[in-house]
Scaffold this active site. Structure first.
Site, PDB file in Angstrom:
ATOM      1  N   TYR A 138       0.912  -1.428   0.095  1.00  0.00           N
ATOM      2  CA  TYR A 138       0.066   0.347   0.007  1.00  0.00           C
ATOM      3  C   TYR A 138       0.998   1.341  -0.026  1.00  0.00           C
ATOM      4  O   TYR A 138       0.672   2.350  -0.570  1.00  0.00           O
ATOM      5  CB  TYR A 138      -0.854  -0.076   1.139  1.00  0.00           C
ATOM      6  CG  TYR A 138      -2.558  -0.467   1.239  1.00  0.00           C
ATOM      7  CD1 TYR A 138      -2.412  -2.089   0.569  1.00  0.00           C
ATOM      8  CD2 TYR A 138      -3.461   0.133   1.237  1.00  0.00           C
ATOM      9  CE1 TYR A 138      -3.706  -2.640   0.670  1.00  0.00           C
ATOM     10  CE2 TYR A 138      -4.711  -0.344   0.879  1.00  0.00           C
ATOM     11  CZ  TYR A 138      -4.936  -1.903   0.702  1.00  0.00           C
ATOM     12  OH  TYR A 138      -5.890  -2.361   0.348  1.00  0.00           O
ATOM     13  N   LYS A 189       2.817 -15.042   2.674  1.00  0.00           N
ATOM     14  CA  LYS A 189       3.121 -15.913   1.380  1.00  0.00           C
ATOM     15  C   LYS A 189       4.706 -16.265   1.266  1.00  0.00           C
ATOM     16  O   LYS A 189       5.547 -15.683   0.358  1.00  0.00           O
ATOM     17  CB  LYS A 189       2.746 -15.039   0.056  1.00  0.00           C
ATOM     18  CG  LYS A 189       2.472 -15.762  -1.094  1.00  0.00           C
ATOM     19  CD  LYS A 189       1.526 -17.107  -1.473  1.00  0.00           C
ATOM     20  CE  LYS A 189       1.680 -17.676  -2.568  1.00  0.00           C
ATOM     21  NZ  LYS A 189       0.714 -18.764  -2.755  1.00  0.00           N
ATOM     22  N   ASP A 221      -3.200 -18.050   0.670  1.00  0.00           N
ATOM     23  CA  ASP A 221      -4.298 -19.007  -0.314  1.00  0.00           C
ATOM     24  C   ASP A 221      -4.924 -19.886   0.535  1.00  0.00           C
ATOM     25  O   ASP A 221      -6.124 -19.954   0.592  1.00  0.00           O
ATOM     26  CB  ASP A 221      -3.545 -19.468  -1.660  1.00  0.00           C
ATOM     27  CG  ASP A 221      -2.250 -20.013  -1.395  1.00  0.00           C
ATOM     28  OD1 ASP A 221      -1.690 -20.126  -0.130  1.00  0.00           O
ATOM     29  OD2 ASP A 221      -1.702 -20.828  -2.272  1.00  0.00           O
ATOM     30  N   ASP A 245      -6.652  -6.857   3.959  1.00  0.00           N
ATOM     31  CA  ASP A 245      -7.627  -6.109   3.114  1.00  0.00           C
ATOM     32  C   ASP A 245      -8.683  -7.254   2.601  1.00  0.00           C
ATOM     33  O   ASP A 245      -9.610  -7.118   2.621  1.00  0.00           O
ATOM     34  CB  ASP A 245      -7.169  -5.236   1.965  1.00  0.00           C
ATOM     35  CG  ASP A 245      -8.314  -4.604   1.191  1.00  0.00           C
ATOM     36  OD1 ASP A 245      -9.165  -4.107   1.908  1.00  0.00           O
ATOM     37  OD2 ASP A 245      -8.285  -4.660  -0.078  1.00  0.00           O
ATOM     38  N   ASP A 249     -12.575  -9.115   3.899  1.00  0.00           N
ATOM     39  CA  ASP A 249     -13.817  -8.979   3.117  1.00  0.00           C
ATOM     40  C   ASP A 249     -14.260 -10.390   3.035  1.00  0.00           C
ATOM     41  O   ASP A 249     -15.482 -10.386   3.347  1.00  0.00           O
ATOM     42  CB  ASP A 249     -13.678  -8.337   1.604  1.00  0.00           C
ATOM     43  CG  ASP A 249     -13.786  -7.083   1.610  1.00  0.00           C
ATOM     44  OD1 ASP A 249     -13.564  -6.162   2.504  1.00  0.00           O
ATOM     45  OD2 ASP A 249     -14.534  -6.461   0.716  1.00  0.00           O
TER      46      ASP A 249
HETATM   47  C1  IPM Z   1     -10.539  -1.067   3.472  1.00  0.00           C
HETATM   48  C2  IPM Z   1     -10.626  -0.442   2.224  1.00  0.00           C
HETATM   49  C3  IPM Z   1      -9.541   0.480   1.884  1.00  0.00           C
HETATM   50  C4  IPM Z   1      -8.459  -0.205   1.865  1.00  0.00           C
HETATM   51  C5  IPM Z   1      -9.684   1.442   0.602  1.00  0.00           C
HETATM   52  C6  IPM Z   1     -11.106   2.045   0.621  1.00  0.00           C
HETATM   53  C7  IPM Z   1      -8.715   2.174   0.364  1.00  0.00           C
HETATM   54  O1  IPM Z   1     -10.817  -1.339   1.210  1.00  0.00           O
HETATM   55  O2  IPM Z   1     -10.425  -0.286   4.508  1.00  0.00           O
HETATM   56  O3  IPM Z   1     -10.503  -2.245   3.791  1.00  0.00           O
HETATM   57  O4  IPM Z   1      -7.868  -0.919   0.623  1.00  0.00           O
HETATM   58  O5  IPM Z   1      -7.775  -0.392   2.903  1.00  0.00           O
HETATM   59 MG    MG Z   2     -10.807  -3.277   2.078  1.00  0.00          MG
END
Ligand code: IPM
Ligand code: MG
Length: 359
Positions: A138, A189, A221, A245, A249
């Site tokens: 990042y 990884k 993975d 990240d 999700d």
């Molecule tokens: C998160 C989001 C952010 C990230 C984006 C909006 C930059 O996906 O907080 O998970 O990738 O960190």
């Molecule tokens: Mg995110």
């Protein structure tokens, strides 16, 4: 206690407004807050050309807790970084050194049916994805899109972690595990990436200081597979920025909806930014259908961790459980027989339940 609210973009303003209602309900009979708002993301870009204005950063530095909505929309996502709303959030995380991002994943009993996974897989899930938030690909340099000698464009990003960065997030992971079921799974990884090999080595070294915590390692993975297959095996997962990240999700789906998941991003001094794991969701913004519970639960985390108001935090969490038990559901978690409500009605219901708990 100074709370800075950064509503941002998309559904950010509507969901944070509901969290503010819950905070005001708590304050009606307890801790007093001074709540102010500032611009971030596309909203700030439109107002003054900068996704993280100096005034916002100053206010963030002075705040005891920051409640953040969402930043960035499709409108700016693919522009150069300085013109991208989401970049405002990344800069804020970096500027405040909010390196430890706690994303707790908890299966609410009332929502087991809302998950795409089978009930027996998700029932009892209780894990934390601890994502390092200020390093990795990042922020690593060099980065950018350039042209080689033949005129062809190429893109470059750099995965970068120093030993010190790995060490401090590892300590955060072991401490978190120590307060829970004493299992830490480090995700990397290391079979391909040198950065990951170093990550694994340093986490293992730090582990020697926590003999009571059981440390395991998984490649990212395999971790993603285990997360869907046997989520109850996990207690605390510690991982780098990009893997965190993605995994968070995926982990959100265990609970049925990403609209349920709060998060806390903590810096070295305990200062913190609290935000829903979901993003700005511009496709559903302004329709009063977004789930505000992730934002409301983020406010509870802020009360607990940065403002040290445990009782107030619990009042909000109990209120959320209460409205779920009463059958209130936003569109993302609705099932037949449930009471479908909009963003505001859900916020009102939680605030009303908070008021009942506080009297
Ligand atoms: C998160 C989001 C952010 C990230 C984006 C909006 C930059 O996906 O907080 O998970 O990738 O960190
Ligand atoms: Mg995110």
């Amino acid at each position: 206690m100074k709370i800075l609210v950064l509503p941002g973009d998309g559904i950010g303003p509507e969901v944070t407004a509901q969290a503010v209602k819950a905070l005001r309900a708590v304050a009606a009979n307890g801790p007093q807050f001074e709540i102010t708002e500032a611009l971030i993301g596309d909203a700030a870009l439109h107002a003054g050309g900068d996704p993280l204005p100096d005034a916002t950063l100053d206010a963030a530095r002075r705040a005891d807790g920051i409640l953040f909505g969402a930043a960035g929309t499709y409108e700016t996502d693919l522009l150069p970084p300085e013109k991208r709303g989401g970049h405002g959030l990344l800069r804020l995380r970096k500027a405040l050194d909010l390196y430890a991002n706690f994303r707790p994943v908890f299966a609410f009993p009332e929502l087991l049916g809302a998950s795409t996974l089978r009930r027996e897989v998700v029932e009892g899930v209780d894990l934390i994805v601890l994502r390092e938030l200020t390093g990795d690909i990042y922020f690593g340099t060099p980065r950018g899109v350039h042209r080689d000698e033949s005129g062809q464009r190429y893109g470059v990003n750099t995965m970068h972690y120093t030993e010190a960065e790995i060490r401090r997030i590892a300590h955060a992971g072991f401490s978190a595990a120590r307060g829970r079921r004493k299992k830490l799974c480090s995700v990397d990884k290391a079979n391909v990436l040198e950065t990951s090999a170093l990550w694994r080595e340093v986490v293992t070294e730090v582990g020697a200081e926590y003999p009571d915590v059981e440390l395991s390692h998984l490649y990212v993975d395999a971790a993603s597979m285990h997360l869907i297959r046997r989520p109850k095996d996990f207690d605390v997962i510690v991982t780098g920025n990009i893997f965190g990240d993605i995994l968070s999700d995926a982990a959100a789906m265990l609970t049925g909806s990403i609209g349920m998941l709060p998060s806390a991003s903590i810096g070295p001094t305990g200062s913190g930014l609290y935000e829903p794991v979901h993003g700005s969701a511009p496709d559903i913004a302004g329709q009063d259908i977004a789930n505000p519970l992730a934002s409301i639960l983020s406010a509870a985390m802020m009360l607990r961790h940065s403002l040290k108001q445990e009782e107030a935090a619990r009042a909000i969490e109990s209120a959320v459980r209460h409205v779920l038990a009463e059958g209130y559901r936003t569109a993302d978690i609705v099932e037949s027989g449930a009471r479908r409500v909009g963003t505001q009605e859900m916020g009102d219901a939680v605030a009303a339940a908070v008021s009942r708990y506080r009297h």
